[in-house]
Motif scaffolding. Structure first.
Motif, mmCIF file in Angstrom:
data_model
loop_
_atom_site.group_PDB
_atom_site.id
_atom_site.type_symbol
_atom_site.label_atom_id
_atom_site.label_comp_id
_atom_site.label_asym_id
_atom_site.label_seq_id
_atom_site.Cartn_x
_atom_site.Cartn_y
_atom_site.Cartn_z
ATOM 1 N N LEU A 250 0.758 -1.346 0.100
ATOM 2 C CA LEU A 250 -0.001 0.060 -0.110
ATOM 3 C C LEU A 250 0.724 1.132 -0.195
ATOM 4 C CD1 LEU A 250 -2.844 1.206 0.022
ATOM 5 C CD2 LEU A 250 -2.738 0.949 2.827
ATOM 6 N N ALA A 251 1.894 1.335 0.917
ATOM 7 C CA ALA A 251 2.880 2.281 0.878
ATOM 8 C C ALA A 251 3.514 2.556 -0.416
ATOM 9 C CB ALA A 251 3.897 2.283 1.983
ATOM 10 N N ARG A 252 3.982 1.737 -1.138
ATOM 11 C CA ARG A 252 4.700 1.485 -2.273
ATOM 12 C C ARG A 252 3.844 2.212 -3.407
ATOM 13 N NH1 ARG A 252 5.776 -3.498 -2.806
ATOM 14 N NH2 ARG A 252 7.600 -3.409 -1.570
ATOM 15 N N HIS A 253 2.315 1.778 -3.525
ATOM 16 C CA HIS A 253 1.504 2.054 -4.445
ATOM 17 C C HIS A 253 1.276 3.597 -4.299
ATOM 18 C CE1 HIS A 253 -2.022 2.315 -6.704
ATOM 19 N NE2 HIS A 253 -2.899 2.842 -5.754
ATOM 20 N N LEU A 254 1.264 4.218 -3.042
ATOM 21 C CA LEU A 254 0.843 5.627 -2.877
ATOM 22 C C LEU A 254 2.387 6.399 -2.974
ATOM 23 C CD1 LEU A 254 -1.681 5.094 -0.023
ATOM 24 C CD2 LEU A 254 -2.150 6.026 -2.072
ATOM 25 N N ASP A 255 3.483 5.885 -2.836
ATOM 26 C CA ASP A 255 4.761 6.406 -2.759
ATOM 27 C C ASP A 255 4.993 7.495 -1.480
ATOM 28 O OD1 ASP A 255 7.170 6.957 -3.789
ATOM 29 O OD2 ASP A 255 6.652 8.720 -4.951
ATOM 30 N N ASN B 240 -1.833 14.579 7.595
ATOM 31 C CA ASN B 240 -2.546 15.545 6.828
ATOM 32 C C ASN B 240 -3.870 14.993 6.429
ATOM 33 O OD1 ASN B 240 -3.325 16.798 3.885
ATOM 34 N ND2 ASN B 240 -2.023 18.193 4.686
ATOM 35 N N PRO B 241 -4.947 15.912 6.490
ATOM 36 C CA PRO B 241 -6.501 15.051 6.293
ATOM 37 C C PRO B 241 -6.431 14.774 4.783
ATOM 38 C CG PRO B 241 -6.741 17.178 7.259
ATOM 39 C CD PRO B 241 -5.156 17.050 7.062
ATOM 40 N N GLU B 242 -5.590 15.271 3.745
ATOM 41 C CA GLU B 242 -5.608 14.895 2.280
ATOM 42 C C GLU B 242 -5.024 13.448 2.230
ATOM 43 O OE1 GLU B 242 -7.042 15.796 -0.404
ATOM 44 O OE2 GLU B 242 -8.494 17.323 0.823
ATOM 45 N N THR B 243 -3.896 13.240 2.978
ATOM 46 C CA THR B 243 -3.043 12.075 2.924
ATOM 47 C C THR B 243 -3.861 11.051 3.483
ATOM 48 O OG1 THR B 243 -1.016 13.292 3.011
ATOM 49 C CG2 THR B 243 -0.888 11.109 3.617
ATOM 50 N N ARG B 244 -4.459 11.222 4.462
ATOM 51 C CA ARG B 244 -5.362 10.199 5.272
ATOM 52 C C ARG B 244 -6.361 9.944 4.287
ATOM 53 N NH1 ARG B 244 -6.933 12.974 9.362
ATOM 54 N NH2 ARG B 244 -5.350 11.806 10.946
ATOM 55 N N LYS B 245 -7.232 10.630 3.537
ATOM 56 C CA LYS B 245 -8.168 10.380 2.367
ATOM 57 C C LYS B 245 -7.620 9.469 1.619
ATOM 58 C CE LYS B 245 -11.599 12.405 -0.670
ATOM 59 N NZ LYS B 245 -12.006 13.470 -0.896
ATOM 60 N N ARG B 246 -6.568 9.991 0.906
ATOM 61 C CA ARG B 246 -5.627 8.937 0.014
ATOM 62 C C ARG B 246 -5.399 7.653 0.474
ATOM 63 N NH1 ARG B 246 -0.452 10.761 -1.689
ATOM 64 N NH2 ARG B 246 -0.664 9.158 -3.309
ATOM 65 N N VAL B 247 -4.882 7.531 1.666
ATOM 66 C CA VAL B 247 -4.582 6.320 2.150
ATOM 67 C C VAL B 247 -5.830 5.365 2.412
ATOM 68 C CG1 VAL B 247 -3.597 4.860 4.015
ATOM 69 C CG2 VAL B 247 -2.462 7.130 3.136
ATOM 70 N N LEU B 248 -6.892 5.970 3.074
ATOM 71 C CA LEU B 248 -8.086 5.253 3.295
ATOM 72 C C LEU B 248 -8.590 4.755 1.792
ATOM 73 C CD1 LEU B 248 -9.671 7.206 6.090
ATOM 74 C CD2 LEU B 248 -8.225 4.852 6.234
ATOM 75 N N GLU B 249 -8.743 5.629 0.810
ATOM 76 C CA GLU B 249 -9.406 5.204 -0.507
ATOM 77 C C GLU B 249 -8.758 4.107 -1.045
ATOM 78 O OE1 GLU B 249 -9.589 9.016 -2.518
ATOM 79 O OE2 GLU B 249 -11.625 9.635 -1.713
ATOM 80 N N ALA B 250 -7.126 4.175 -1.110
ATOM 81 C CA ALA B 250 -6.555 3.256 -1.587
ATOM 82 C C ALA B 250 -6.523 1.925 -0.971
ATOM 83 C CB ALA B 250 -5.060 3.768 -1.775
ATOM 84 N N ALA B 251 -6.611 1.901 0.521
ATOM 85 C CA ALA B 251 -6.871 0.747 1.239
ATOM 86 C C ALA B 251 -7.874 -0.216 0.833
ATOM 87 C CB ALA B 251 -6.659 0.913 2.594
ATOM 88 N N SER B 252 -9.216 0.808 0.636
ATOM 89 C CA SER B 252 -10.388 0.206 0.201
ATOM 90 C C SER B 252 -10.648 -0.372 -1.061
ATOM 91 C CB SER B 252 -11.564 1.067 0.230
ATOM 92 O OG SER B 252 -12.866 0.569 0.124
ATOM 93 N N THR B 253 -10.010 0.487 -2.197
ATOM 94 C CA THR B 253 -9.928 -0.120 -3.253
ATOM 95 C C THR B 253 -9.096 -1.225 -3.755
ATOM 96 O OG1 THR B 253 -10.234 2.088 -4.320
ATOM 97 C CG2 THR B 253 -9.321 0.616 -5.640
ATOM 98 N N LEU B 254 -7.812 -1.362 -3.093
ATOM 99 C CA LEU B 254 -6.854 -2.268 -3.186
ATOM 100 C C LEU B 254 -6.962 -3.703 -2.408
ATOM 101 C CD1 LEU B 254 -3.560 0.054 -3.839
ATOM 102 C CD2 LEU B 254 -5.235 -1.008 -5.337
#
Length: 348
Positions: free
Chosen positions: A7-12, A29-43
């Protein structure tokens, strides 16, 4: 599913940032948290539960040690219903049930317990098939591993247990049979040191004495477990000079073996020999005639095991006095079947 590294590699971004975002840390950061949660759900991110358990010092597992033998390949229907009630209780509290199997012919329950407790594979244990003098109780009392006994033993202090009220069931069974005119009774119980065999034996003899029936009115046959044990015990009963007119069995499998041998001898349960089982479940209705029995609310019994276990876990954390540990006897209700009648016409 992917892990936190992927997950970290995918988000860089760093693994640490991903971890803090997933755990809701305020410094992300709220934007970073949003990106992480969305990617976690999608992947399909799945957390490493082993790593979490190591960090918390908890596994989230409750263990039950179950013997396996030719007569009991996994668990019988009574124990299965209890485990289902226990599983439901635990799942509602974020805990999972782990069953550890062992073969009785190859190793003993105490050795299995030592291995599981020594490796701390679970947060708590439920021990079953308690013995008259059970070394597992003393062993666990000397360790910081919460446990509950499914069944009593001679040592009842300082630990939680849940058991069926065999005294009331056996006493009630003997009284019912005596009221039907039976004066020669027998009890079939598993051989060995299982504590419930001793409880049934003692209450059977005590109730006969209380009712003023003669000493020879009742005989206890200790037999091997399962249908084969019931069959062999029935064969011995039919060879006696004074054949009992009524029999109490410690479980349904013994009753099945008894039924089979009676049928082979041209005798019918109920008509020629009354039968009551004092540790049964709804499967009794599928015997012909329907087996008269004492039955506990098995799923509720499982839930009571869960509540007692929760109290034991709390005691481990808070130092709750031993006297506060739950010690519960579950009542059994009588279910009339076709296997009892007024004094049966067995051969004499």
């Amino acid at each position: 599913m992917i892990g936190i590294r992927e997950l970290a590699r995918h988000l860089d971004i760093s693994i640490g940032t991903v971890s803090r975002a997933l755990n809701g840390k305020a410094d992300v950061n709220p934007e970073t948290r949003k990106r992480v949660l969305e990617a976690a759900s999608t992947l399909g991110y799945a957390p490493n539960q082993s790593g979490r358990s190591l960090r918390r010092g908890m596994t989230g597992l409750v263990g039950v040690i179950v013997p396996s033998d030719p007569e009991q390949t996994l668990v019988d229907s009574v124990f299965a219903a209890v485990l289902n009630g226990l599983r439901r209780f635990l799942s509602g509290r974020g805990l999972d049930l782990a069953i550890f199997l062992y073969v009785e012919a190859e190793e003993d329950a105490f050795s299995v317990l030592q291995r599981i407790a020594g490796r701390r594979l679970v947060d708590a244990l439920i021990i079953s098939q308690t013995q008259r003098s059970d070394p597992r109780i003393g062993y666990l009392l000397g360790r910081s591993l919460p446990f509950v006994a499914f069944g009593r033993c001679e040592l009842e202090e300082d630990h939680a247990f849940v058991d069926m009220d065999f005294d009331a069931a056996v006493g009630g069974a003997v009284e019912r049979l005596a009221a039907l005119g039976h004066r020669r009774m027998a009890a079939l119980v598993p051989a060995g040191e299982l504590n419930y065999s001793h409880l049934i034996t003692e209450q059977f003899q005590a109730t006969l004495a209380r009712l003023g029936l003669p000493h020879k009115a009742g005989a206890v046959h200790r037999c091997s477990r399962g249908k084969g044990g019931g069959y062999e015990a029935a064969d011995a009963l039919l060879a006696e000079q004074d054949i009992p007119t009524a029999v109490i069995t410690a479980d349904r499998k013994l009753a099945i073996g008894l039924y089979k041998r009676l049928n082979e001898a041209g005798l019918a349960p109920g008509r020629d020999m009354s039968v009551i089982c004092v540790n049964c479940d709804a499967q009794a209705q599928f015997l012909s005639p329907v087996l008269s029995s004492y039955q506990a609310d098995l799923p509720m019994l499982g839930q009571e095991l869960g509540r007692a276990l929760q109290a034991a876990l709390t005691a481990e954390k808070t130092g709750l006095p031993a006297a506060e540990f739950p010690q519960i006897l579950m009542p059994m209700r009588y279910v009339e079947g076709g296997s009892t009648s007024e004094r049966s016409g067995a051969r004499t």
